[in-house]
Write a protein that holds these residues in place. Sequence first.
Motif, PDB file in Angstrom:
ATOM      1  N   ASN A 264     -10.084  12.734 -30.983  1.00 27.72           N
ATOM      2  CA  ASN A 264      -8.806  13.056 -31.629  1.00 27.72           C
ATOM      3  C   ASN A 264      -7.651  13.072 -30.640  1.00 27.72           C
ATOM      4  O   ASN A 264      -6.509  12.747 -30.988  1.00 27.72           O
ATOM      5  N   ILE A 265      -7.943  13.413 -29.370  1.00 26.02           N
ATOM      6  CA  ILE A 265      -6.903  13.418 -28.341  1.00 26.02           C
ATOM      7  C   ILE A 265      -6.593  11.992 -27.907  1.00 26.02           C
ATOM      8  O   ILE A 265      -5.432  11.624 -27.695  1.00 26.02           O
TER       9      ILE A 265
ATOM     10  N   LEU B 295       2.671  19.078 -14.112  1.00 25.20           N
ATOM     11  CA  LEU B 295       3.156  20.435 -13.868  1.00 25.20           C
ATOM     12  C   LEU B 295       2.971  21.280 -15.118  1.00 25.20           C
ATOM     13  O   LEU B 295       3.241  20.822 -16.231  1.00 25.20           O
ATOM     14  N   GLY B 296       2.510  22.512 -14.924  1.00 27.56           N
ATOM     15  CA  GLY B 296       2.236  23.371 -16.057  1.00 27.56           C
ATOM     16  C   GLY B 296       2.670  24.799 -15.834  1.00 27.56           C
ATOM     17  O   GLY B 296       3.103  25.182 -14.742  1.00 27.56           O
TER      18      GLY B 296
ATOM     19  N   LEU C 169      -5.909  22.833 -20.613  1.00 27.87           N
ATOM     20  CA  LEU C 169      -5.729  21.462 -21.091  1.00 27.87           C
ATOM     21  C   LEU C 169      -6.959  20.605 -20.827  1.00 27.87           C
ATOM     22  O   LEU C 169      -7.294  19.728 -21.626  1.00 27.87           O
ATOM     23  N   ALA C 170      -7.643  20.851 -19.712  1.00 31.13           N
ATOM     24  CA  ALA C 170      -8.855  20.083 -19.423  1.00 31.13           C
ATOM     25  C   ALA C 170      -9.887  20.280 -20.528  1.00 31.13           C
ATOM     26  O   ALA C 170     -10.547  19.323 -20.965  1.00 31.13           O
ATOM     27  N   TYR C 171     -10.022  21.508 -21.003  1.00 33.40           N
ATOM     28  CA  TYR C 171     -10.940  21.764 -22.124  1.00 33.40           C
ATOM     29  C   TYR C 171     -10.442  21.106 -23.403  1.00 33.40           C
ATOM     30  O   TYR C 171     -11.201  20.460 -24.130  1.00 33.40           O
TER      31      TYR C 171
ATOM     32  N   PHE D 131      -2.780  14.620 -20.309  1.00 30.54           N
ATOM     33  CA  PHE D 131      -2.292  16.003 -20.278  1.00 30.54           C
ATOM     34  C   PHE D 131      -0.899  16.096 -20.895  1.00 30.54           C
ATOM     35  O   PHE D 131      -0.598  17.036 -21.651  1.00 30.54           O
ATOM     36  N   ASN D 132      -0.048  15.136 -20.572  1.00 28.11           N
ATOM     37  CA  ASN D 132       1.326  15.161 -21.096  1.00 28.11           C
ATOM     38  C   ASN D 132       1.361  14.961 -22.609  1.00 28.11           C
ATOM     39  O   ASN D 132       2.274  15.455 -23.279  1.00 28.11           O
TER      40      ASN D 132
END
Length: 344
Positions: free
Chosen positions: A11-12, A73-74, A83-85, A228-229
Amino acid sequence: MKPLEQLVRPNIWNLAPYSSARNEYSGKDAEVFLDANENPYNQPYNRYPDPLQRELKDEIARIKDIPAECIFLGNGSDEAIDLAYRCFTRPGIDNVVAIEPTYGMYQVCADINDVEYRRVLLDEHFQLSAEKLLEACDENTKIIWICSPNNPTGNSMNRDEMLAVIEKFDGFVIIDEAYEDFARQESMRKELSRYDNLIILNTFSKAWGCAAIRLGMAFAHPEIVQIFNKVKYPYNVNLLTQRHALEAISNISDVEKWVKILLEERAAVMTAFAQLPCCEEVYPTDANFFLVRVTDAQAIYDDLVAQGIIVRNRTRVQLCQNCLRITIGTKNENSALIEALKKL
């Protein structure tokens, strides 16, 4: 490494990210902004910040010697961890593997995302075994977490063992280097160009003395940064944080001075600790803290609290029975700690 499409949640991978007004327009020459439903008054805080933090990334790229397109950057490193999960693991199906003991947010984020968290104990010297980490993996293991220098143990992980994990694992290896500015061992960031499955975490909270602004970094292959973005909130790093980080970078000599002082104080405090009657063992460290085994961690912790001095009691953490974690403070703070312990 497996193809990226196989490692990212379906889905991502197929996600159409939210497109903000500031994503659609990124030029600097416009003077009239009527696109984002902002209040035209109260400059500059009325405007949304750059969602991709371009100016700040360019400066970080310069000091970290890494391309800007390899930087995410977060809101603290914790955002990148979460986000990795969210990007790579399927809830209820996939799992991750991590050294133990280590930073607690890896497991908290696993629990939040309904992902199995597999712990692999370090040895008696708090070192990892690539073989044991890889043995804990199966076809649904998406991430291996390594913190180096590790928290709460303070030591850097063996570089050859980390490289063996990266080379033999077909998923992502995420190495958290929050404390690397204090370490003698060279950053694994230098290996990013060789390994597409490597992600390095860093932070402005430790050596930079900017814990309050909540700015974390992830260094990775540009395709991983793009994923990630896609998933992050549009304006995850606010204007105040971006500006303060730029100011901190412009005063990098202060950071270098702070690190030098902290390393000198670390050596002095560890030497003093080793001479205390309550001390049983002071463990080697590459961080701005050290782990010490004492006679009775809970009692000593309670006594220090009564004297207005707060350390971290790690006695309930695996392999850390009767251990305290001591952060290096100012010279006066460190002296107060030692004097308080001499009274026990």
